[in-house]
Write a protein that holds these residues in place. Structure first.
Motif, PDB file in Angstrom:
ATOM      1  N   LEU A   8       0.810  -1.219   0.000  1.00  0.00           N
ATOM      2  CA  LEU A   8       0.000   0.000   0.000  1.00  0.00           C
ATOM      3  C   LEU A   8       0.843   1.270   0.000  1.00  0.00           C
ATOM      4  O   LEU A   8       0.394   2.317  -0.478  1.00  0.00           O
ATOM      5  CB  LEU A   8      -0.944  -0.002   1.207  1.00  0.00           C
ATOM      6  CG  LEU A   8      -2.103  -0.997   1.143  1.00  0.00           C
ATOM      7  CD1 LEU A   8      -2.999  -0.834   2.355  1.00  0.00           C
ATOM      8  CD2 LEU A   8      -2.907  -0.839  -0.140  1.00  0.00           C
ATOM      9  N   TRP A  20      -7.285   3.620   0.953  1.00  0.00           N
ATOM     10  CA  TRP A  20      -7.273   2.437   0.109  1.00  0.00           C
ATOM     11  C   TRP A  20      -8.160   1.318   0.652  1.00  0.00           C
ATOM     12  O   TRP A  20      -8.200   1.056   1.851  1.00  0.00           O
ATOM     13  CB  TRP A  20      -5.847   1.912  -0.038  1.00  0.00           C
ATOM     14  CG  TRP A  20      -4.995   2.838  -0.841  1.00  0.00           C
ATOM     15  CD1 TRP A  20      -4.156   3.803  -0.380  1.00  0.00           C
ATOM     16  CD2 TRP A  20      -4.936   2.902  -2.268  1.00  0.00           C
ATOM     17  NE1 TRP A  20      -3.568   4.464  -1.423  1.00  0.00           N
ATOM     18  CE2 TRP A  20      -4.029   3.938  -2.594  1.00  0.00           C
ATOM     19  CE3 TRP A  20      -5.554   2.189  -3.292  1.00  0.00           C
ATOM     20  CZ2 TRP A  20      -3.722   4.263  -3.908  1.00  0.00           C
ATOM     21  CZ3 TRP A  20      -5.252   2.515  -4.599  1.00  0.00           C
ATOM     22  CH2 TRP A  20      -4.350   3.540  -4.904  1.00  0.00           C
ATOM     23  N   ASP A  22      -7.783  -2.437   0.221  1.00  0.00           N
ATOM     24  CA  ASP A  22      -6.725  -3.334  -0.247  1.00  0.00           C
ATOM     25  C   ASP A  22      -7.308  -4.709  -0.573  1.00  0.00           C
ATOM     26  O   ASP A  22      -7.641  -5.484   0.320  1.00  0.00           O
ATOM     27  CB  ASP A  22      -5.632  -3.454   0.813  1.00  0.00           C
ATOM     28  CG  ASP A  22      -4.452  -4.284   0.319  1.00  0.00           C
ATOM     29  OD1 ASP A  22      -4.404  -4.574  -0.894  1.00  0.00           O
ATOM     30  OD2 ASP A  22      -3.584  -4.626   1.144  1.00  0.00           O
ATOM     31  N   TRP A 291      -7.008  -1.229  -4.473  1.00  0.00           N
ATOM     32  CA  TRP A 291      -5.725  -1.804  -4.866  1.00  0.00           C
ATOM     33  C   TRP A 291      -5.918  -3.290  -5.159  1.00  0.00           C
ATOM     34  O   TRP A 291      -6.275  -4.059  -4.281  1.00  0.00           O
ATOM     35  CB  TRP A 291      -4.714  -1.607  -3.755  1.00  0.00           C
ATOM     36  CG  TRP A 291      -3.272  -1.775  -4.105  1.00  0.00           C
ATOM     37  CD1 TRP A 291      -2.364  -2.573  -3.476  1.00  0.00           C
ATOM     38  CD2 TRP A 291      -2.542  -1.087  -5.133  1.00  0.00           C
ATOM     39  NE1 TRP A 291      -1.123  -2.444  -4.054  1.00  0.00           N
ATOM     40  CE2 TRP A 291      -1.200  -1.537  -5.074  1.00  0.00           C
ATOM     41  CE3 TRP A 291      -2.895  -0.155  -6.103  1.00  0.00           C
ATOM     42  CZ2 TRP A 291      -0.213  -1.075  -5.940  1.00  0.00           C
ATOM     43  CZ3 TRP A 291      -1.907   0.311  -6.970  1.00  0.00           C
ATOM     44  CH2 TRP A 291      -0.585  -0.143  -6.884  1.00  0.00           C
TER      45      TRP A 291
END
Length: 326
Positions: A8, A20, A22, A291
């Protein structure tokens, strides 16, 4: 060093966000609630805890295991325990296996899953990631045991990486590792969501475990990690509830992708597909603070893990809507 998910800081540096979601690792986003550890765990040199091994052997169904600092430690060490050999590594799969077997004098071949049966007769070592990371492909246990017998008859090894196997224990071959030549790797990081404690286990014949322990040296697992893992491996109620939750969420992720025209495969912890425009999809998601894991080599595609909460699910849904309507 090979690229992996979970990076990250790289994502933030490149795209300039701090919010984010993830989805890049396939690690359970709802990790085991680690208990308070004894104060002296931070002070004393970490002696091996027999209770940890007992809990691990019960959970994984193996008769003898060695704790290691994540399966990565074993992946790096195992090629150093054999004389130069002909090695077939299932492909596509977790890239660290091929990376390390390509050294130490070995001849390494990347072998597609449908060519693995033929590879058994032509190699000394066969490495199979089962279920596969990133595609979720599975080789039945009965087939693995046949290969193990063929390889062991001439002094070979079958190495089975079951790091993502905790949601489908029925396909594990860990219970058969008392026989020579069969080596199974298991991870506490994926199903339990405890990647940060760096702990995995190797199940194998006692002679190989002794050689591996000698190579890795003393104090490989911290005292706090041992205490936390012992609690997680012993907590049957949490394990049962988590398996049910992961299966439900894995199906939710598969269905969400299918609703947007994506036919994926995977496990309860992740989904993967051979995306026609993987770089563009990765960029699209990153610009929206999501992400994902981009694959651009042998397997060009995308792997998505599970969102951590309902807000994450909704962000993924919105991003997929925008992608499908572009």
């Amino acid at each position: 060093m090979l690229e992996h998910g979970g990076n990250l800081r790289d994502a933030a540096k490149r795209f300039g966000r701090d919010d984010w979601v993830d989805l890049s690792t396939g690690i359970n986003p709802r990790w085991y609630p680690a208990p308070q550890v004894a104060g002296n765990a931070w002070h004393r040199l970490p002696e091996p805890d027999p209770a940890l091994l007992t809990a691990a052997e019960a959970f994984y169904g193996a008769s003898q295991m060695l704790p290691v600092a994540g399966t990565q430690a074993a992946i790096q060490a195992l090629p150093r325990l054999r004389a130069p050999s002909r090695v077939a590594v299932s492909a596509p799969s977790y890239a660290e296996h091929a990376h390390h077997w390509a050294g130490h004098g070995h001849t390494m071949t990347l072998t597609p899953y449908d060519e693995l049966p033929a590879a058994v007769a032509q190699h000394d070592v066969l490495v199979v990631v089962n279920p596969n990371n990133p595609t979720g492909a599975v080789v039945p246990a009965v087939q693995l045991l046949e290969w193990a017998d063929q390889l062991a008859a001439r002094g070979g090894w079958l190495v089975v990486d079951e790091a993502f196997g905790d949601t489908a224990q029925e396909n594990s071959v860990a219970a058969h590792t008392a026989r020579p030549g069969l080596i199974v790797l298991r991870s506490v990081g994926k199903f339990f969501g405890l990647a940060g404690i760096r702990l995995g286990f190797v199940a194998a014949h006692e002679d190989l475990l002794r050689d591996l322990a000698d190579l890795l040296g003393p104090w490989t697992i911290s005292g706090p990690a041992q205490q936390i893992a012992h609690a997680a491996l012993s907590d049957k109620a949490w394990q049962a509830a988590t398996r049910a939750e992961l299966h439900a969420n894995g199906e939710r992720l598969r269905a969400l992708l299918a609703a947007h025209g994506v036919q994926s495969s995977g496990t309860p912890l992740f989904q993967w597909w051979a995306e026609a425009q993987p770089e563009a999809f990765w960029q699209h998601m990153a610009q929206r603070g999501i992400w994902v894991r981009l694959f651009t080599q042998a397997a060009r595609g995308i792997r998505l893990g599970l969102p951590p909460d309902e807000a994450g699910w909704q962000r993924l849904h919105a991003a997929l809507n925008e992608w499908s309507k572009r």
